[in-house]
Design an enzyme around this catalytic site. Structure first.
Site, PDB file in Angstrom:
ATOM      1  CB  SER A 142    -122.661  47.649  42.665  1.00  0.00           C
ATOM      2  OG  SER A 142    -121.829  47.018  43.512  1.00  0.00           O
ATOM      3  CE1 TYR A 155    -124.116  42.398  41.870  1.00  0.00           C
ATOM      4  CE2 TYR A 155    -122.272  43.620  42.669  1.00  0.00           C
ATOM      5  CZ  TYR A 155    -123.743  43.206  42.501  1.00  0.00           C
ATOM      6  OH  TYR A 155    -124.415  44.280  43.259  1.00  0.00           O
TER       7      TYR A 155
END
Length: 241
Positions: A142, A155
């Site tokens: 990501s 995250y």
């Protein structure tokens, strides 16, 4: 396809979002599939759709959060099928909340699924790839593996860790003929935004689509074996949000 050109890809998180789109893109390219996800019904729907492109699509329901079983599960799939040429580690979760208030159990859940389960999938597939001196491992990270966002701490940590895992694995496995690719998308309009661990209000129409990310993954997988995309960041034209 001839037997010499047949390829198999194992894709985790294949029942929806990027995993589903990647499965269908691979099927259209003539790549046989081993599909892994918790949701058997949705997996079967993806497999049935993939089969319309003339490929074999095998369904393997599994909970990758059950870390004690992941390595053995992936190894068993690799043993049951013809050689797995491509592993796409896509399964993961998102989580919003400040680090100061995040329960340890939630922290561990994010790290377990987004990072440690990937490590275990890799360990499950590596012996067979090493034996053949051939294989491509694609880890879906990501933009949050390259820059931090407030209230996305766990995250971000998991994705920064995944980028480091990929880079280390690439250095270790290059002598064994194994390519390692990191794909780092920006915001993608997937069902992850509807999960109960995410509290965010973004304009999802400005995000990347799963199909765009899937085409990027397919491109990386189909490069000649003498080349590799080591780390690719794919962003919406609207930027980071």
């Amino acid at each position: 396809m001839t037997p010499q050109t047949e390829r198999y890809a194992l894709i985790t998180g294949a029942s929806s979002g990027i995993g589903k789109a990647t499965s269908l893109a691979f099927a259209q390219a003539g790549i046989h599939l081993a599909l892994v996800s918790r949701n058997q019904a949705q997996l079967q729907q993806v497999a049935d759709q993939a089969a319309t492109y003339g490929v074999k699509a095998h369904v393997y329901p599994a909970d990758l959060a059950d870390l004690a079983q992941v390595r053995q599960t992936i190894a068993a799939i690799a043993e049951a099928l013809p050689a797995i040429d491509i592993l796409v580690n896509n399964a993961g979760m998102a989580y919003t909340g400040t680090l100061a208030e995040m329960p340890l159990q939630d922290w561990q859940q994010v790290l377990n699924l987004n990072l440690t389960s990937v490590f275990q999938c890799i360990q499950g597939i590596l012996p067979a790839m090493r034996q053949r001196q051939h294989g491509t491992i694609i880890n879906v990270a990501s933009i949050a593996g390259h820059q931090v966002f407030p209230e996305w701490g766990a995250y971000c940590v998991s994705k920064f860790g995944l980028v480091a895992l990929s880079k280390t694995l690439a250095a270790e496995e290059r002598p064994h003929g194994i390519r390692v690719v990191t794909i780092s998308p920006g915001s993608v309009n997937t069902p992850i935004w509807d999960t109960n661990t995410v509290n965010a209000d973004f304009d999802r129409t400005q995000m990347l689509t799963p199909e765009i990310v899937a085409q990027t993954i397919l491109y990386a997988a189909l490069l000649p074996e003498t080349a590799v995309i080591e780390d690719l960041t794919l962003m919406p034209n609207a930027g980071t949000f």
